[in-house]
Design an enzyme around this catalytic site. Structure first.
Site, PDB file in Angstrom:
ATOM      1  N   LYS A  46       0.896  -1.343   0.088  1.00 24.21           N
ATOM      2  CA  LYS A  46       0.089  -0.033   0.004  1.00 24.21           C
ATOM      3  C   LYS A  46       1.011   1.217   0.001  1.00 24.21           C
ATOM      4  CE  LYS A  46      -3.290   2.550   2.640  1.00 24.21           C
ATOM      5  NZ  LYS A  46      -3.795   2.981   4.073  1.00 24.21           N
TER       6      LYS A  46
ATOM      7  N   GLY B  56      -7.830   9.638  10.162  1.00 30.95           N
ATOM      8  CA  GLY B  56      -8.109   9.540  11.838  1.00 30.95           C
ATOM      9  C   GLY B  56      -8.888  10.667  12.320  1.00 30.95           C
TER      10      GLY B  56
ATOM     11  N   ASN C 104      -8.929   1.674  10.523  1.00 30.46           N
ATOM     12  CA  ASN C 104      -7.984   1.719  11.914  1.00 30.46           C
ATOM     13  C   ASN C 104      -8.552   2.557  13.074  1.00 30.46           C
ATOM     14  OD1 ASN C 104      -4.459   2.361  12.089  1.00 30.46           O
ATOM     15  ND2 ASN C 104      -5.833   1.115  13.512  1.00 30.46           N
TER      16      ASN C 104
ATOM     17  N   ALA D  95      -9.448   5.880   4.991  1.00 34.13           N
ATOM     18  CA  ALA D  95      -9.072   7.227   5.847  1.00 34.13           C
ATOM     19  C   ALA D  95     -10.413   7.936   6.248  1.00 34.13           C
ATOM     20  CB  ALA D  95      -8.138   8.133   5.310  1.00 34.13           C
ATOM     21  N   GLY D  96     -10.711   8.337   7.471  1.00 30.36           N
ATOM     22  CA  GLY D  96     -11.787   9.125   7.756  1.00 30.36           C
ATOM     23  C   GLY D  96     -13.030   8.566   8.364  1.00 30.36           C
TER      24      GLY D  96
END
Length: 257
Positions: free
Chosen positions: A100, A161, A209, A187-188
């Site tokens: 990635k 995040g 994550n 993401a987000g």
């Protein structure tokens, strides 16, 4: 119903949920959350891997690489040179070719530098890597990544995040419609319902994550995301009802008493 298989770079995955391995309290919690998520692919930040202190635990003490796909990433790289060196190191360390790519452009927003990202993708593809690429939600740049040989497009939902969720469903939808390779929102994402929405749009998968690791109960949240992704995918495959701007009675009017 025809079996719904998720394929990325020639690999068949049982789960459309990919999870990160950072931000957890310890590796034990990481392993438990991954198990609860049902994910069979996880990202690993190569630059943050402990390879020097043999007294400290390492991720593979808790995750079996034979049972779960480890996806090395370039988290923390702010230029092409660092990103390329990191992934070449990953290949030397573990023979990884499926990777990635992240080339960040700004420390405050962690938005990707798309010029360096596209150039890095071209180099890695020439070197035989299969590259899943973190990118902005710009359909034109996403197409350039696909043309450069990317194995998957990974547009952000919002800043890494942030937990803000999907901020531009239109652009994500445009990327999905034009892409011939997997589109994975990265993401987000903040809540399980965000993941469901992404899957309902037609995304092939989502990467989570912070939303799991930073929750009050990470293992339970991992299970919530597992269910959310399955639900969203089923909703997409079922096909939503037509939108009407006026009421439509649920019961037939013929034969009223």
């Amino acid at each position: 119903m025809k079996k719904d298989i998720f394929k990325v770079a020639g690999k068949s995955l049982k789960s459309r949920l990919i999870v990160g391995t950072g931000k957890y309290k310890n590796f034990s919690e990481t392993a438990k959350a991954i198990k609860a998520s049902g994910a069979d692919m996880v990202t690993v930040a190569v630059r943050r891997v402990n390879i020097l202190d043999k007294k400290k635990p390492i991720l593979t003490d808790y995750l079996n690489p034979k049972k779960i796909i480890l996806l090395p990433n370039t988290a923390g790289c702010f230029n092409s040179e660092d990103a390329l060196r990191t992934l070449r190191l990953a290949r030397e360390m573990g023979g990884w070719k499926l990777v990635k790519l992240e080339v960040l452009g700004d420390k405050k927003t962690l938005y990707p530098n798309m010029i360096e990202t596209i150039n890095s993708t071209k180099v890695l593809v020439k070197e035989g890597f299969k590259v899943m690429v973190y990118c902005t939600d710009d359909p034109l740049l996403a197409k350039k990544l696909e043309d450069a040989g990317a194995s998957a497009i990974m547009p952000l939902a919002s800043p890494i995040g942030s937990g803000l969720g999907l901020q531009n469903k239109v652009n994500i939808s445009l990327i999905i419609k034009q892409s011939k390779i997997p589109v994975i929102v990265d993401a987000g994402i903040g809540t399980a319902s965000d993941a469901t929405i992404a899957m309902e749009l037609g995304c092939d998968g989502v990467l989570i994550n912070s939303a799991i690791a930073n929750s009050k109960k990470p293992i339970l949240m991992a299970k919530a995301f597992k269910d959310a992704v399955v639900s969203g995918r089923n909703s997409f495959l079922a096909g939503r009802m037509k939108i009407n701007y006026f009421a439509s009675e649920s019961s037939p009017t013929k034969g009223l008493i």
